[in-house]
Design an enzyme around this catalytic site. Sequence first.
Site, PDB file in Angstrom:
ATOM      1  N   SER A  13      13.032  -2.302  -3.444  1.00 38.76           N
ATOM      2  CA  SER A  13      11.830  -3.020  -3.853  1.00 38.76           C
ATOM      3  C   SER A  13      11.841  -4.472  -3.393  1.00 38.76           C
ATOM      4  CB  SER A  13      11.675  -2.969  -5.373  1.00 38.76           C
ATOM      5  OG  SER A  13      10.570  -3.764  -5.777  1.00 38.76           O
ATOM      6  N   SER A  15       9.628  -6.581  -4.718  1.00 37.14           N
ATOM      7  CA  SER A  15       9.021  -7.353  -5.806  1.00 37.14           C
ATOM      8  C   SER A  15       9.853  -8.564  -6.215  1.00 37.14           C
ATOM      9  CB  SER A  15       8.769  -6.451  -7.016  1.00 37.14           C
ATOM     10  OG  SER A  15       7.732  -5.533  -6.759  1.00 37.14           O
ATOM     11  N   LYS A  64       4.724   5.339 -13.004  1.00 34.98           N
ATOM     12  CA  LYS A  64       3.413   4.729 -13.232  1.00 34.98           C
ATOM     13  C   LYS A  64       2.580   5.461 -14.287  1.00 34.98           C
ATOM     14  CE  LYS A  64       3.091   2.452  -8.737  1.00 34.98           C
ATOM     15  NZ  LYS A  64       2.264   2.179  -7.534  1.00 34.98           N
ATOM     16  N   ASP A 100      -2.455  -2.487  -8.374  1.00 33.09           N
ATOM     17  CA  ASP A 100      -2.547  -1.796  -7.084  1.00 33.09           C
ATOM     18  C   ASP A 100      -3.984  -1.801  -6.578  1.00 33.09           C
ATOM     19  OD1 ASP A 100       0.139  -1.123  -6.796  1.00 33.09           O
ATOM     20  OD2 ASP A 100      -0.078   0.772  -7.861  1.00 33.09           O
ATOM     21  N   ALA A 125      -3.412  12.470  -1.158  1.00 34.61           N
ATOM     22  CA  ALA A 125      -3.979  12.457  -2.509  1.00 34.61           C
ATOM     23  C   ALA A 125      -2.932  12.109  -3.565  1.00 34.61           C
ATOM     24  CB  ALA A 125      -4.613  13.800  -2.829  1.00 34.61           C
ATOM     25  N   ARG A 149      -3.427  18.470   2.729  1.00 36.65           N
ATOM     26  CA  ARG A 149      -2.876  19.764   3.116  1.00 36.65           C
ATOM     27  C   ARG A 149      -3.309  20.849   2.145  1.00 36.65           C
ATOM     28  NH1 ARG A 149      -1.332  18.878   8.330  1.00 36.65           N
ATOM     29  NH2 ARG A 149       0.004  17.037   8.490  1.00 36.65           N
ATOM     30  N   TYR A 215       4.534   0.496   6.035  1.00 38.03           N
ATOM     31  CA  TYR A 215       4.910  -0.754   6.704  1.00 38.03           C
ATOM     32  C   TYR A 215       6.359  -0.753   7.170  1.00 38.03           C
ATOM     33  CZ  TYR A 215       6.740  -2.017   2.048  1.00 38.03           C
ATOM     34  OH  TYR A 215       7.399  -2.023   0.853  1.00 38.03           O
ATOM     35  N   GLY A 236       0.338  -1.501   4.114  1.00 41.84           N
ATOM     36  CA  GLY A 236       0.976  -1.434   2.815  1.00 41.84           C
ATOM     37  C   GLY A 236       1.649  -2.737   2.432  1.00 41.84           C
TER      38      GLY A 236
END
Length: 277
Positions: A13, A15, A64, A100, A125, A149, A215, A236
Amino acid sequence: MRAAVLGSPVAHSLSPVLHGAAYAELGLAGWTFERIEVDAAGLPGLVRGLGPEWAGLAVTMPGKKAALAFASDVTARAAAVGAANTLLRLADGWRADCTDVAGVTGALTAAGYRWSGRPALLLGAGGTAAAAVAGLAALGMRSVVVVVRDPVRAADVARTAARVGVSVDVRPWSEVDLAAVAGSCELVVSTVPAAAVESCAAALAAAPCVLDVIYHPWPTTLSEAVAAAGGRLATGLDMLLHQAFGQVEQFTGKPAPKEVMRAALKSATATRLPLPL
């Protein structure tokens, strides 16, 4: 005060780079930001045990949805997405938010995207796709073609779209002429692995603007095709930067030092990406 990013895996991460630079620039001596390895099942217990010195938490995969379910208060955009990447400490609990969405809108706006009335093409998705739909709705988008898919996997995206007033046309990847669809859309959002779109990158680059959430590694075949076609590109890494602004502001109560955060991210990634604000 303390803050952290929760996830599994979480060692990669970025962050801490963004938040650490922000806290230092804001003069918040003693503020720390760390990485904590925890899965979705372990997240509620971990957060429940945190003391009052914890200001907030960034949440990455796979926690999340668990963060949203745990929170005592939920923002409208987190409810719309059905997931939260931010937990803010309240006097009597935790508030769930989904910055986000701001990551998507900030990245696209900085890249020069403006809605002109045509639909968007969304590839994939997963959780990022749901946040992308909410972000597109905030920018005015009202119609999205979702290519996956397995159409069954688009259920979460469809639910988010219904909540934010966006119509979705879900199509199986094997039956879609991507060149034709991309050519009729004003924006392509790819949330799938870079290898999945290598063979159709030139077709996707026919759209005036592309958001490629990948990225690393960089450049992707899709990004190179967009550059060759002269289109606008958001990435991203742009999303990561713009979503962090809101987290910093919620945790600290101060305006995010955007230029400083951008400089820290560029330094940490040694990227050639411009990261527009």
